[in-house]
Structure formats: structure tokens, C-alpha cells
Scaffold this motif. Sequence first.
Motif, PDB file in Angstrom:
ATOM      1  N   PRO A  32      -4.169   5.577  -3.386  1.00 10.88           N
ATOM      2  CA  PRO A  32      -4.425   6.468  -2.246  1.00 10.88           C
ATOM      3  C   PRO A  32      -5.711   7.260  -2.473  1.00 10.88           C
ATOM      4  O   PRO A  32      -6.141   7.459  -3.615  1.00 10.88           O
ATOM      5  N   GLU A  33      -6.308   7.733  -1.388  1.00 10.73           N
ATOM      6  CA  GLU A  33      -7.549   8.502  -1.494  1.00 10.73           C
ATOM      7  C   GLU A  33      -7.359   9.752  -2.357  1.00 10.73           C
ATOM      8  O   GLU A  33      -8.256  10.154  -3.103  1.00 10.73           O
ATOM      9  N   SER A  34      -6.194  10.363  -2.287  1.00 15.71           N
ATOM     10  CA  SER A  34      -5.937  11.582  -3.061  1.00 15.71           C
ATOM     11  C   SER A  34      -5.967  11.302  -4.565  1.00 15.71           C
ATOM     12  O   SER A  34      -6.429  12.135  -5.357  1.00 15.71           O
ATOM     13  N   GLN A  79       0.675   6.297  -2.071  1.00 17.41           N
ATOM     14  CA  GLN A  79       0.304   7.030  -0.865  1.00 17.41           C
ATOM     15  C   GLN A  79       1.383   8.046  -0.490  1.00 17.41           C
ATOM     16  O   GLN A  79       2.560   7.695  -0.355  1.00 17.41           O
ATOM     17  N   GLY A  80       0.987   9.312  -0.353  1.00 12.76           N
ATOM     18  CA  GLY A  80       1.923  10.378  -0.006  1.00 12.76           C
ATOM     19  C   GLY A  80       2.691  10.922  -1.190  1.00 12.76           C
ATOM     20  O   GLY A  80       3.424  11.906  -1.042  1.00 12.76           O
ATOM     21  N   HIS A  81       2.597  10.288  -2.341  1.00 14.85           N
ATOM     22  CA  HIS A  81       3.253  10.720  -3.587  1.00 14.85           C
ATOM     23  C   HIS A  81       4.760  10.940  -3.444  1.00 14.85           C
ATOM     24  O   HIS A  81       5.295  11.986  -3.838  1.00 14.85           O
ATOM     25  N   ASP A 135      -5.968   4.891   3.106  1.00 17.61           N
ATOM     26  CA  ASP A 135      -5.895   6.229   3.694  1.00 17.61           C
ATOM     27  C   ASP A 135      -4.511   6.462   4.295  1.00 17.61           C
ATOM     28  O   ASP A 135      -3.621   5.600   4.202  1.00 17.61           O
ATOM     29  N   ASP A 136      -4.335   7.623   4.929  1.00 16.47           N
ATOM     30  CA  ASP A 136      -3.012   7.998   5.446  1.00 16.47           C
ATOM     31  C   ASP A 136      -2.505   7.050   6.514  1.00 16.47           C
ATOM     32  O   ASP A 136      -1.296   6.935   6.733  1.00 16.47           O
ATOM     33  N   ALA A 137      -3.413   6.359   7.203  1.00 13.87           N
ATOM     34  CA  ALA A 137      -3.013   5.433   8.267  1.00 13.87           C
ATOM     35  C   ALA A 137      -2.762   4.022   7.760  1.00 13.87           C
ATOM     36  O   ALA A 137      -2.455   3.128   8.553  1.00 13.87           O
ATOM     37  N   TRP A 178       0.820  -1.225   0.000  1.00 10.29           N
ATOM     38  CA  TRP A 178       0.000   0.000   0.000  1.00 10.29           C
ATOM     39  C   TRP A 178       0.848   1.267   0.000  1.00 10.29           C
ATOM     40  O   TRP A 178       0.369   2.345  -0.365  1.00 10.29           O
ATOM     41  N   LYS A 179       2.121   1.146   0.385  1.00 10.42           N
ATOM     42  CA  LYS A 179       3.028   2.291   0.332  1.00 10.42           C
ATOM     43  C   LYS A 179       3.810   2.364  -0.976  1.00 10.42           C
ATOM     44  O   LYS A 179       4.576   3.312  -1.184  1.00 10.42           O
TER      45      LYS A 179
END
Length: 476
Positions: A89-91, A459-461, A171-173, A82-83
Motif C-alpha cells: 500500500p502507498e502508506s 492495504q488499510g492495515h 492506492d485506496d481504490a 492487493w487487499k
Amino acid sequence: MTRTCLTARWVIGHQDGAHVVHENGCVVIEGTDIVHVGPADWPGEARRIDYGQAILSPGFIDLDALSDLDTTILGLDNWPAWKKGRVWPESYVAAGPYEMYTPDELAFQKRFALAQLIRNGITTALPIASLFYREWGETVDEFEAAAQAAEELGLRAYLGPAYRSGGQVVDDAGRIRAVYDEDRGLRGLDRAADFAARIDGRAGGRLRAMFAPDRIETCTETLLRRTRDIAAEMQAPVRQHCCQSPIELDLVAAQHGTTPIDWLDRIGALGPNWLLPHGTHASARDLELIAEHGAALVHCPLVSARHGGLLRSFASCRAQGITIGMGTDTWPADMIANLQMGLMTARIADGGQALRSEALFDAATLGGADALGRPDLGRLQAGARADITVIDLGQALQTPDPVQTLMTSCSGRDVRDVWIDGRRVMADRLIPGFDQDSAMIRAQAQFDGLIARYPDRTQGHPPVAEIFTPSYRRAS
């Protein structure tokens, strides 16, 4: 001459419902079919090709055939998934998913991948590709291109674009959930059904329809019930990934309160035309239901073992009467490597004497044919289709048995010639109309372009260098 007689040191023929070995044997082809298998001194008139130190094998049947520039290889040493861009990611979802390949690139990818299947001795293929870098599902246009490529290359293929009701979002978590757009999934099924009706039986019957609802955790009950009904009417196979990860099990349990296969059973979807890749996280009850419904398990040991997974176990699934076929599902599309890995992981699961080599060879030939309801495939005998893989043993240390030699000394690179429907579609590793060297350069450039866009859907780009960390420090 109307007949062609192929001879070699080893021929894996078929008699009385099982493979048999002919030492110094021959296979005689007339038209699209095999008319004789036996000793090399067959006296009839024919054009003759002697392959010498080689195996004439039934063509391999790949029920989860890589038709992609495989992104799973990027996760070999990069986790958690997921990373690393394997879950949206949601974004990215909020901004709007988009196709990361152009239509021309998608068409090239299919043609390139189908050629690689032939180069690895695969004569019947059910293509599979990742949806992680897609806008949603596969498109009819790219499968029109795939049908054209399969017809030109000579591959026997079951084709159908993958569709789905939903996808996974993180999500972020690091919490992963499913997001759904059922109407979009149903439109995808409608387009797939229209495509299926148009291509089924094309190319003299070499092209057939299949249905590919993507994953159990991304499909709704309505989508799967409709798939069941349409596929049953067309007598087409349905392939759906299942029981392959803890995330899948968690999502299905949260959504339906049970396990993936039990849910398919409860909604009445599971049947003998259902092909189920992986099963590495199947429960005992799941396996019982697969056997009860006559569905087929598609074993993809190489991609599973790369990430620490294995089928538990091949031997027990066979003992339950489950039909087991094989799939490649990862780069390289090397069926021989998958047979070797399947044997090793089966012995790790159940002990060193749990399984013999021929069990895996059966899965790649007879198992695939049984799963598709095709007694004319997966065997070299009179009346079967002339789908033949020629494996050169010039670089192999030969044992007294050809299958054991295959399992110890060979790889897909040893596939020399391939015959499909009586046509030699590859000779001396060359496929007419396909330039492997230039295609490989283009494939790498296209893959590099995809990697460059990974930050968009990670996630987090983070930058690419943080998503895919190197094995060693780059020298200064």
C-alpha cells in the motif's frame, strides 16, 4: 572400491538422444561421473547398493526452485491479492519498506529451502524467493549463506540475488501502479555481478552464477540491457518472471505499449540464456518470439493451478520448438506433484490425449539441461554427471511403466536417496548435517512471525484475522 554400482527394478537411462527404460538395471558411478548404465548383472568390481522396488531417475532440474517460506500459500483462499498483503500500500511505501526477516533468518530460510529441494529429488536448482516482504531486493549476504549451504549440503545450484528497478504499489481504490528507483536497481545489479564473479565455478563447479532481474514490469530498459551484457560475458543464465498475471500485462502495456516478451525483443534483451517462468498469459506473438530467440519457458503448473491458471498450452509450445523446463516455485517443492499437475492441466487445455507422461518427465530433466546448456545433466548415461534421484515404489501401485507409475502413484515423499556429483547427499530421507524435524519447527515459527507482520504492508492495515479468513468458524 573406486566404483559404485546402483541397481533397482527400474532405471531410466539415456540412449541416442532420448530416455530409455532398463527393467532390472544398474548405474555405475566413478568419481563425479556415470561410467555405465545397463542391465543389473553388470560384472565389474564395485561397491553395490540394491534399491529393489525403486526407480533410478536422472536428478530433477528446477529452474524456478523455491528457496523461501512460501507466502503464496497464504493466498490460496484469500483474495484479491492487493487487499491481502501481496501489493504494497502507498502508506507502507511512505513509511519506508523494511526487511521482515533478520539476516540470520534469511540465511536459515535459504538453508532450509535448499534441503527441501534435495528431499524432493531436485539435484540442480535455480533458487527463487518472494520480494513482497523484502525492503527491495535480495542481499549478497543471504546468497553468501546460500552458497555455503549448497556447498555443504551437496546441491548443484545456480545462484544470484534478485534485483529490480521498481515495485508495485496500490492506492485506496485498488489501483495498482509501478514505482521506480532505477539507481537502486542498478546498484543491485552491480552487487549481483560482483557476487557472480566470486562464486562461479566454486565447489568443483557445482556452484554457478545466474542473474535474476525480478519481473519484467519492475525492470527498466537500462537494467535489462546491462544484465544482458554482463550475463553474456559470463555465459550465465538470466531468469525473469513473465506473462504470469493480468496486472503484469496491464503495467507493461501502460509503460511500453506492448506485451512483455515483445518488449524484451524490442530492447534486444531476449536470448537463448533467458529463462522465463510461467507464460500462462503469453500471447501467440510472445510465444513465437520465445521460440525465435531460443529462450526457455519455465513451467510451474502447481502454483498456477492453485490460482486457476494454466499454460495454454504445453503441447503447442512443444510443437513450436520452445524449450520447456520445470520449476517448483511454491511449497512444497515437490517436482513430482508439479509433473502430475502439469500433465492434468495440459489435458484440460487440449484434451485427454494431448500429451503423455514422458513429455513432463523430459521437461524436468532434459528440458532443464537444454535450458542451461548442460548436456552432462538430466540424463543417466556414460559421461554424464552422477546426479541420481532414487524413488521408492514400496507404497506405489505399480503400472508396467515406471514413468506412468511416477505420475499416478508417487510424490516427493517417495524420494529415498539422492546422489549429486557421485556423492550420496541423502540416504533413507536423511541429509547429513541437517535435522529436518528441528528445522521444520524453526521454519514454522519464522513463518508465523512473518504472518503477524502482514498488517504493516496490507492495504488499510487490517488485523491478521481479516486478511486471512478461516475455512470454518472457530468452535467456541
